[in-house]
Design an enzyme around this catalytic site. Structure first.
Site, PDB file in Angstrom:
ATOM      1  N   ARG A  99     -13.982 -48.440  14.281  1.00  0.00           N
ATOM      2  CA  ARG A  99     -14.079 -49.198  14.543  1.00  0.00           C
ATOM      3  C   ARG A  99     -14.559 -50.742  13.778  1.00  0.00           C
ATOM      4  O   ARG A  99     -15.686 -50.279  12.755  1.00  0.00           O
ATOM      5  CB  ARG A  99     -13.984 -49.946  15.886  1.00  0.00           C
ATOM      6  CG  ARG A  99     -13.431 -52.214  16.500  1.00  0.00           C
ATOM      7  CD  ARG A  99     -14.031 -52.222  17.568  1.00  0.00           C
ATOM      8  NE  ARG A  99     -13.109 -54.187  17.404  1.00  0.00           N
ATOM      9  CZ  ARG A  99     -14.443 -54.738  18.405  1.00  0.00           C
ATOM     10  NH1 ARG A  99     -14.979 -53.885  19.541  1.00  0.00           N
ATOM     11  NH2 ARG A  99     -14.105 -55.469  18.503  1.00  0.00           N
ATOM     12  N   TYR A 101     -14.134 -54.192  11.816  1.00  0.00           N
ATOM     13  CA  TYR A 101     -13.846 -55.620  11.980  1.00  0.00           C
ATOM     14  C   TYR A 101     -14.429 -56.734  12.114  1.00  0.00           C
ATOM     15  O   TYR A 101     -15.883 -55.895  10.774  1.00  0.00           O
ATOM     16  CB  TYR A 101     -13.656 -55.645  13.538  1.00  0.00           C
ATOM     17  CG  TYR A 101     -15.040 -55.317  14.187  1.00  0.00           C
ATOM     18  CD1 TYR A 101     -15.995 -56.726  14.801  1.00  0.00           C
ATOM     19  CD2 TYR A 101     -15.499 -54.525  14.622  1.00  0.00           C
ATOM     20  CE1 TYR A 101     -16.603 -56.300  15.956  1.00  0.00           C
ATOM     21  CE2 TYR A 101     -16.453 -54.712  15.888  1.00  0.00           C
ATOM     22  CZ  TYR A 101     -17.296 -55.056  15.531  1.00  0.00           C
ATOM     23  OH  TYR A 101     -18.237 -54.870  16.524  1.00  0.00           O
ATOM     24  N   ASP A 103     -16.716 -59.748  12.318  1.00  0.00           N
ATOM     25  CA  ASP A 103     -17.646 -59.791  13.520  1.00  0.00           C
ATOM     26  C   ASP A 103     -18.584 -61.634  13.157  1.00  0.00           C
ATOM     27  O   ASP A 103     -18.839 -61.763  12.383  1.00  0.00           O
ATOM     28  CB  ASP A 103     -19.063 -58.843  13.879  1.00  0.00           C
ATOM     29  CG  ASP A 103     -19.927 -59.316  14.943  1.00  0.00           C
ATOM     30  OD1 ASP A 103     -19.093 -60.063  15.833  1.00  0.00           O
ATOM     31  OD2 ASP A 103     -20.530 -58.858  14.728  1.00  0.00           O
ATOM     32  N   GLU A 108     -18.032 -55.585  10.251  1.00  0.00           N
ATOM     33  CA  GLU A 108     -18.896 -54.395  10.979  1.00  0.00           C
ATOM     34  C   GLU A 108     -18.200 -53.222  11.302  1.00  0.00           C
ATOM     35  O   GLU A 108     -16.613 -52.925  11.568  1.00  0.00           O
ATOM     36  CB  GLU A 108     -19.181 -55.382  12.351  1.00  0.00           C
ATOM     37  CG  GLU A 108     -20.466 -54.755  13.509  1.00  0.00           C
ATOM     38  CD  GLU A 108     -20.687 -55.256  14.482  1.00  0.00           C
ATOM     39  OE1 GLU A 108     -20.803 -54.503  15.509  1.00  0.00           O
ATOM     40  OE2 GLU A 108     -20.557 -56.238  14.477  1.00  0.00           O
ATOM     41  N   THR A 111     -18.579 -46.783  14.775  1.00  0.00           N
ATOM     42  CA  THR A 111     -18.560 -44.722  14.631  1.00  0.00           C
ATOM     43  C   THR A 111     -17.703 -44.635  16.074  1.00  0.00           C
ATOM     44  O   THR A 111     -18.342 -45.507  16.877  1.00  0.00           O
ATOM     45  CB  THR A 111     -19.664 -44.478  14.410  1.00  0.00           C
ATOM     46  OG1 THR A 111     -20.553 -44.244  15.940  1.00  0.00           O
ATOM     47  CG2 THR A 111     -20.863 -44.840  12.986  1.00  0.00           C
TER      48      THR A 111
END
Length: 191
Positions: A99, A101, A103, A108, A111
């Site tokens: 993921r 994204y 943050d 961020e 895994t």
């Protein structure tokens, strides 16, 4: 023999931007614009799958936390509102299951779930490759980009906030649904 554990690592990346004169940009709107573009353009380029938060309430979660002091809750609320405004364009899953994204104010990378330390290290190193590809895309492929960026795996923002890489362990929600169980788990597990 150790008990098998499903785990992962989340790396928070320090993100600094610089204008054409080489001066660091710290004004919130310009900084957030660049951070948003950095993550959104990479996710769009990679054809990521969006992260569905429709059944979550980030604001409700912080309001229910009785242990937070009032100032911290207000800061967390402001942080979550920023995340909500950026929408799905800055939160997605990559081909490898990770993921990536925004943050709040920095990228961020989480895994995918891993079963062995070797796999976890390989996916942690993959996060660095993703960041390099995102940097290249940001700097080279965006027409009219007026910023230069500096990104590093972070444990401090330089302004007194500490964060960084942290371990994740998969648990059943039932274990932490009860406040007493949650507090017990934190007291026993975190140290």
């Amino acid at each position: 023999m150790a008990i098998p554990k499903i785990c992962g690592i989340e790396n928070e990346y320090g993100f600094a931007i610089f204008n054409e004169k080489g001066e660091q940009v710290i004004e919130n709107p310009h900084y957030l614009e660049a951070a948003h573009r950095f993550v959104a353009n990479y996710l769009s380029h990679r054809g990521s799958v969006g992260f569905d938060t429709s059944k979550e309430s980030r604001l409700r979660n912080i309001e229910q936390n009785e242990d937070s002091d009032k100032d911290e809750t207000l800061l967390e609320r402001a942080h979550r509102i920023l995340l909500e405004k950026s929408g799905k364009s800055t939160d997605g899953f990559l081909e490898n299951g990770a993921r990536f994204y925004l943050d709040g104010e920095h990228p961020e990378y989480s895994t995918p779930e891993c079963l062995t330390p070797f796999d976890l290290v390989a996916h942690d190193k993959a996060s660095e490759l993703v960041m390099q590809e995102a940097i290249d895309l940001f700097l080279n492929q965006l027409a009219g980009n007026r910023y230069r960026i500096f990104i590093h795996k972070a444990n401090s923002d330089g302004y007194g906030s500490s964060y960084g890489s942290h371990l994740n362990v998969l648990l059943s929600r039932k274990i932490v649904a009860d406040a007493d169980n949650y507090k017990y788990l934190v007291r026993q597990y975190v140290p």
